[in-house]
Design an enzyme around this catalytic site. Structure first.
Site, PDB file in Angstrom:
ATOM      1  N   GLU A  12     -18.260  18.333  32.834  1.00  0.00           N
ATOM      2  CA  GLU A  12     -19.503  19.633  32.493  1.00  0.00           C
ATOM      3  C   GLU A  12     -19.533  19.936  33.842  1.00  0.00           C
ATOM      4  O   GLU A  12     -19.782  21.000  34.283  1.00  0.00           O
ATOM      5  CB  GLU A  12     -20.627  19.065  32.004  1.00  0.00           C
ATOM      6  CG  GLU A  12     -20.132  19.170  30.863  1.00  0.00           C
ATOM      7  CD  GLU A  12     -20.336  20.555  29.425  1.00  0.00           C
ATOM      8  OE1 GLU A  12     -21.518  21.489  30.267  1.00  0.00           O
ATOM      9  OE2 GLU A  12     -20.003  20.457  28.710  1.00  0.00           O
ATOM     10  N   ASP A  33     -18.538  23.248  19.574  1.00  0.00           N
ATOM     11  CA  ASP A  33     -18.567  22.239  19.945  1.00  0.00           C
ATOM     12  C   ASP A  33     -20.254  22.204  20.951  1.00  0.00           C
ATOM     13  O   ASP A  33     -20.764  23.317  21.129  1.00  0.00           O
ATOM     14  CB  ASP A  33     -17.437  21.323  21.361  1.00  0.00           C
ATOM     15  CG  ASP A  33     -18.116  20.221  22.283  1.00  0.00           C
ATOM     16  OD1 ASP A  33     -17.710  19.608  21.316  1.00  0.00           O
ATOM     17  OD2 ASP A  33     -16.930  20.406  23.058  1.00  0.00           O
ATOM     18  N   SER A  34     -20.130  20.801  21.917  1.00  0.00           N
ATOM     19  CA  SER A  34     -22.037  20.474  22.977  1.00  0.00           C
ATOM     20  C   SER A  34     -21.248  21.300  23.475  1.00  0.00           C
ATOM     21  O   SER A  34     -22.358  21.975  24.434  1.00  0.00           O
ATOM     22  CB  SER A  34     -22.062  19.343  22.900  1.00  0.00           C
ATOM     23  OG  SER A  34     -21.186  18.791  23.317  1.00  0.00           O
ATOM     24  N   CYS A  86     -15.723  19.011  18.419  1.00  0.00           N
ATOM     25  CA  CYS A  86     -16.776  17.826  18.977  1.00  0.00           C
ATOM     26  C   CYS A  86     -15.932  16.519  17.548  1.00  0.00           C
ATOM     27  O   CYS A  86     -16.991  16.392  16.602  1.00  0.00           O
ATOM     28  CB  CYS A  86     -17.778  18.777  18.141  1.00  0.00           C
ATOM     29  SG  CYS A  86     -19.814  17.891  19.439  1.00  0.00           S
ATOM     30  N   HIS A 126     -13.740  16.748  25.224  1.00  0.00           N
ATOM     31  CA  HIS A 126     -14.215  17.480  26.646  1.00  0.00           C
ATOM     32  C   HIS A 126     -12.749  16.142  27.268  1.00  0.00           C
ATOM     33  O   HIS A 126     -12.596  17.054  28.595  1.00  0.00           O
ATOM     34  CB  HIS A 126     -15.625  16.404  27.144  1.00  0.00           C
ATOM     35  CG  HIS A 126     -16.563  17.343  27.041  1.00  0.00           C
ATOM     36  ND1 HIS A 126     -17.035  17.439  25.748  1.00  0.00           N
ATOM     37  CD2 HIS A 126     -17.404  18.186  27.608  1.00  0.00           C
ATOM     38  CE1 HIS A 126     -18.329  18.006  25.564  1.00  0.00           C
ATOM     39  NE2 HIS A 126     -18.003  18.500  27.282  1.00  0.00           N
ATOM     40  N   CYS A 166     -13.174  12.100  22.219  1.00  0.00           N
ATOM     41  CA  CYS A 166     -14.174  13.052  23.009  1.00  0.00           C
ATOM     42  C   CYS A 166     -13.149  14.891  23.518  1.00  0.00           C
ATOM     43  O   CYS A 166     -12.378  14.584  24.289  1.00  0.00           O
ATOM     44  CB  CYS A 166     -14.736  12.842  23.823  1.00  0.00           C
ATOM     45  SG  CYS A 166     -16.064  13.859  24.572  1.00  0.00           S
TER      46      CYS A 166
HETATM   47  N1  DGL Z   1     -16.795  17.253  23.281  1.00  0.00           N
HETATM   48  C1  DGL Z   1     -17.521  16.592  21.806  1.00  0.00           C
HETATM   49  C2  DGL Z   1     -16.977  15.265  21.017  1.00  0.00           C
HETATM   50  O1  DGL Z   1     -15.452  15.603  21.811  1.00  0.00           O
HETATM   51  C3  DGL Z   1     -19.065  16.179  22.212  1.00  0.00           C
HETATM   52  C4  DGL Z   1     -19.224  15.692  23.936  1.00  0.00           C
HETATM   53  C5  DGL Z   1     -20.737  15.175  23.999  1.00  0.00           C
HETATM   54  O2  DGL Z   1     -21.587  16.671  24.471  1.00  0.00           O
HETATM   55  O3  DGL Z   1     -21.368  14.130  24.134  1.00  0.00           O
HETATM   56  O4  DGL Z   1     -17.494  14.465  21.437  1.00  0.00           O
END
Ligand code: DGL
Length: 258
Positions: A151, A9-10, A72, A187, A185
């Protein structure tokens, strides 16, 4: 020789998948990469996301993978083809399992979606939903503030700023009559408790958890007595380390270039 489930993931979102993976499959070896240097992906261009995704899969290819989890939504919705081309093991994405779970949960088939700008704009959730149920409707909203807030560790149940931000995103979707909300997402998985408290009538589906349910059902589970977990990141500072430990207590990262 050990084989691993690869996850990338990012940033922190991937950890919510890894947390669920460890819970459901404690004996699997896991290698995780957070491309924290480039977070947030959601506000980057499609070309940038495709390059980051390519680099991430290349890095994970250094390990003996048995499966790859694309933790992600933004990478999957903009670069799934690159991932499929670049790895030789089964690829598990987050989008389809989340849509399936939402269709199962929803009574009125009006489904809300919280996601990054680039996931919403890709239209992947909508096309997947229509493939599975033509009559179902998706009401998507771009949530650019959420990833930076998460974050920064702003996901405690009593965080008033987060609550106000969530209200702003969800009210228009509630006005459309949604009965189910997809956290599109990874996150956003950490917002599950706050959202459940604020909107107990809403069914909330986390893309992080749904993909792990699918992997659990499909993969041949291995019983490794001393499973290895490796955590890599492309950038490491105290804040990222501290917030990561809020999700996985004993995490220790190694910084790498990919
Ligand atoms: N967690 C990621 C997702 O599911 C990426 C969030 C990001 O870096 O903007 O899209």
């Amino acid at each position: 020789m050990k084989s691993y489930i690869g996850v990338f993931d990012s940033g922190l979102g991937g950890l919510t998948c890894v947390r669920e993976l460890i819970k459901q499959m404690p004996h699997e070896n896991v290698v995780f990469l957070a491309d924290n240097k480039n977070v947030p992906y959601g506000s980057k261009t499609r070309e940038e996301i495709r390059v980051f995704t390519y680099n991430n899969t290349n890095f994970l290819n250094r390990f003996d993978l048995k499966a790859l989890i694309v933790a992600c939504n933004t990478s999957e919705s903009n670069a799934r083809d690159i991932i499929e081309e670049n790895v030789n093991v089964p690829v598990y994405g987050v989008i389809r399992p989340a849509v399936k779970a939402a269709l199962k949960a929803s009574q009125n088939k009006k489904i809300g979606l919280f996601a990054t700008s680039m996931t919403v704009r890709s239209g992947k959730y909508e096309t997947t939903l229509k493939e599975l149920d033509e009559k179902a409707q998706i009401f998507a909203i771009e949530c650019p503030e959420l990833v930076p807030m998460i974050e920064n560790g702003r996901f405690g149940n009593d965080d008033q700023v987060m609550k106000e931000t969530l209200k702003g995103y969800i009210e228009p979707l509630l006005e459309e009559g949604i009965d189910t909300l997809i956290l599109g997402c990874t996150h956003y998985d950490v917002l599950m408790d706050i959202l459940n408290d604020m909107y107990p009538q809403l069914k909330i589906v986390s893309s992080s958890r749904c993909v792990i349910d699918e992997v659990f059902n499909e993969l041949n589970i291995k019983e490794d007595k001393e499973p290895e977990r490796k955590y890599f990141t492309t950038d490491l500072d105290r804040r990222f380390d501290k917030v990561s430990k809020m999700i996985i207590k004993d995490i220790e990262y190694e910084k790498v270039d990919v």
